[in-house]
Design an enzyme around this catalytic site. Sequence first.
Site, PDB file in Angstrom:
ATOM      1  N   ALA A  76       0.960  -1.023  -0.009  1.00  0.00           N
ATOM      2  CA  ALA A  76       0.170   0.095  -0.020  1.00  0.00           C
ATOM      3  C   ALA A  76       1.131   1.318  -0.203  1.00  0.00           C
ATOM      4  O   ALA A  76       1.438   1.357   0.509  1.00  0.00           O
ATOM      5  CB  ALA A  76      -0.756   0.175   0.911  1.00  0.00           C
ATOM      6  N   THR A 118      -4.323   0.878   9.760  1.00  0.00           N
ATOM      7  CA  THR A 118      -3.409   1.941  10.399  1.00  0.00           C
ATOM      8  C   THR A 118      -4.349   2.275  11.612  1.00  0.00           C
ATOM      9  O   THR A 118      -6.037   2.612  11.984  1.00  0.00           O
ATOM     10  CB  THR A 118      -3.701   3.200   9.724  1.00  0.00           C
ATOM     11  OG1 THR A 118      -3.056   3.857  10.081  1.00  0.00           O
ATOM     12  CG2 THR A 118      -4.132   3.589   8.739  1.00  0.00           C
ATOM     13  N   TYR A 142      -4.986   8.684   3.224  1.00  0.00           N
ATOM     14  CA  TYR A 142      -4.282   8.081   3.803  1.00  0.00           C
ATOM     15  C   TYR A 142      -5.779   6.885   4.249  1.00  0.00           C
ATOM     16  O   TYR A 142      -5.662   6.273   4.284  1.00  0.00           O
ATOM     17  CB  TYR A 142      -2.786   7.741   3.744  1.00  0.00           C
ATOM     18  CG  TYR A 142      -2.714   6.379   4.650  1.00  0.00           C
ATOM     19  CD1 TYR A 142      -2.024   5.002   4.192  1.00  0.00           C
ATOM     20  CD2 TYR A 142      -1.903   6.924   5.902  1.00  0.00           C
ATOM     21  CE1 TYR A 142      -2.110   4.216   4.906  1.00  0.00           C
ATOM     22  CE2 TYR A 142      -1.767   4.957   7.237  1.00  0.00           C
ATOM     23  CZ  TYR A 142      -1.546   4.006   5.750  1.00  0.00           C
ATOM     24  OH  TYR A 142      -0.834   3.159   6.797  1.00  0.00           O
ATOM     25  N   PHE A 170      -0.221   1.190  15.317  1.00  0.00           N
ATOM     26  CA  PHE A 170      -0.302   2.668  15.717  1.00  0.00           C
ATOM     27  C   PHE A 170       1.133   2.907  15.125  1.00  0.00           C
ATOM     28  O   PHE A 170       1.642   3.518  14.217  1.00  0.00           O
ATOM     29  CB  PHE A 170      -0.811   2.808  17.207  1.00  0.00           C
ATOM     30  CG  PHE A 170      -2.140   2.716  17.310  1.00  0.00           C
ATOM     31  CD1 PHE A 170      -2.175   3.627  18.392  1.00  0.00           C
ATOM     32  CD2 PHE A 170      -2.941   1.299  17.378  1.00  0.00           C
ATOM     33  CE1 PHE A 170      -3.738   3.590  18.259  1.00  0.00           C
ATOM     34  CE2 PHE A 170      -4.602   2.259  17.816  1.00  0.00           C
ATOM     35  CZ  PHE A 170      -5.075   3.278  18.589  1.00  0.00           C
ATOM     36  N   ASP A 285      -1.709  17.272  14.523  1.00  0.00           N
ATOM     37  CA  ASP A 285      -0.762  16.046  15.486  1.00  0.00           C
ATOM     38  C   ASP A 285      -1.822  16.297  17.318  1.00  0.00           C
ATOM     39  O   ASP A 285      -1.666  17.554  17.394  1.00  0.00           O
ATOM     40  CB  ASP A 285       0.837  16.950  15.863  1.00  0.00           C
ATOM     41  CG  ASP A 285       1.258  16.251  14.161  1.00  0.00           C
ATOM     42  OD1 ASP A 285       1.107  15.235  13.775  1.00  0.00           O
ATOM     43  OD2 ASP A 285       2.261  16.270  14.521  1.00  0.00           O
TER      44      ASP A 285
END
Length: 348
Positions: A76, A118, A142, A170, A285
């Site tokens: 991927a 993910t 993504y 993670f 973030d």
Amino acid sequence: MERFLVTGGAGYVGSHVVLALLERGDEVVVLDDLRQGHRLAVPPGAELVVGDLADRRLLRQVMANWRFDGVLHFAAMSLVDESMREPMRYLSENLGNTLALAEEAVKHRVMRLVLSSTAALFGRPETIPISEDERKDPISPYGESKLMAERALEWADRIHGLRSASLRYFNAAGADPEGRLGEDHSPETHLIPNAVNAVLGLGHPLAVFGTDYDTPDGTTIRDYVHVTDLADAHLRVLDRLKEGRSCRYNVGSGTGASVMEVIAAVERAAGRPVPYVLGPRREGDPAVLVASNARLRRDTGWVPRLGALDDIVRTAYAWRARNPRGYSGMAAASRDLAGWPGRLAALG
């Protein structure tokens, strides 16, 4: 003994899973185009088919050439920042290749599939530690592509009986404790290898993005899981699919470490300071991302055996110090591991 197809098996996590499969006595065929993977990362004993998963003719040929007991899917595109610049490419390739693989698996009666997923599909979680039941709200193409792939596999199970396990990583980190495999990306975007590169003088000083978060030292906190423990989780869910239903698991250590704690761990491993520079926050973030691994532990008996941050960093540092140029610096003839890499497979 069983035989498995591993897409992306020449990459970081994929190669460690291939090694784990071989060590328990299974046979493995790796399909990898080597854009992000490395030929020398394919362990001896595995067969390597070099090609693009998007090549449906090649995929059909691979599925017809061997009888597989299951598929593990790592191939991927995986750079979050790049996905923000090329969203359609990420959505098309990551979802499309998963759909093609699932379709061929069903056609050839290969009814177990493990997806490399993910934590990015959670976006900005509301509850820490993050459980599997947390709201799925990706903030990048993504993450969205992986969520779409998970949903597609749910339909493949509902309609065709294709049992699948999605493992939501993670932060995979570390290297094979015996030094046979390691992490080698270009570009490298992960904190631990970038800190290791900085302390070894292999790149620029480490950039620390943000020091004013609501955390004990002001830097972001993330959950790091050793890649060998991650490989073990893949084998456990693969076996669980033999008898059970499709499943989705978060995979992490269950604890968090800040950027400054990672820097300190690298300094302990190296015995010298990590050069770093402080910078502003990166947009998007979150302050803290830590997984709950309670469901994986309960259902499979999985326990992270290299869960301590120092263990993770020590193996990452040892591999990079020994291989400063990564796999590109390794000549097969000079490598001290006989038979490495895996052999090129002959189709026909």
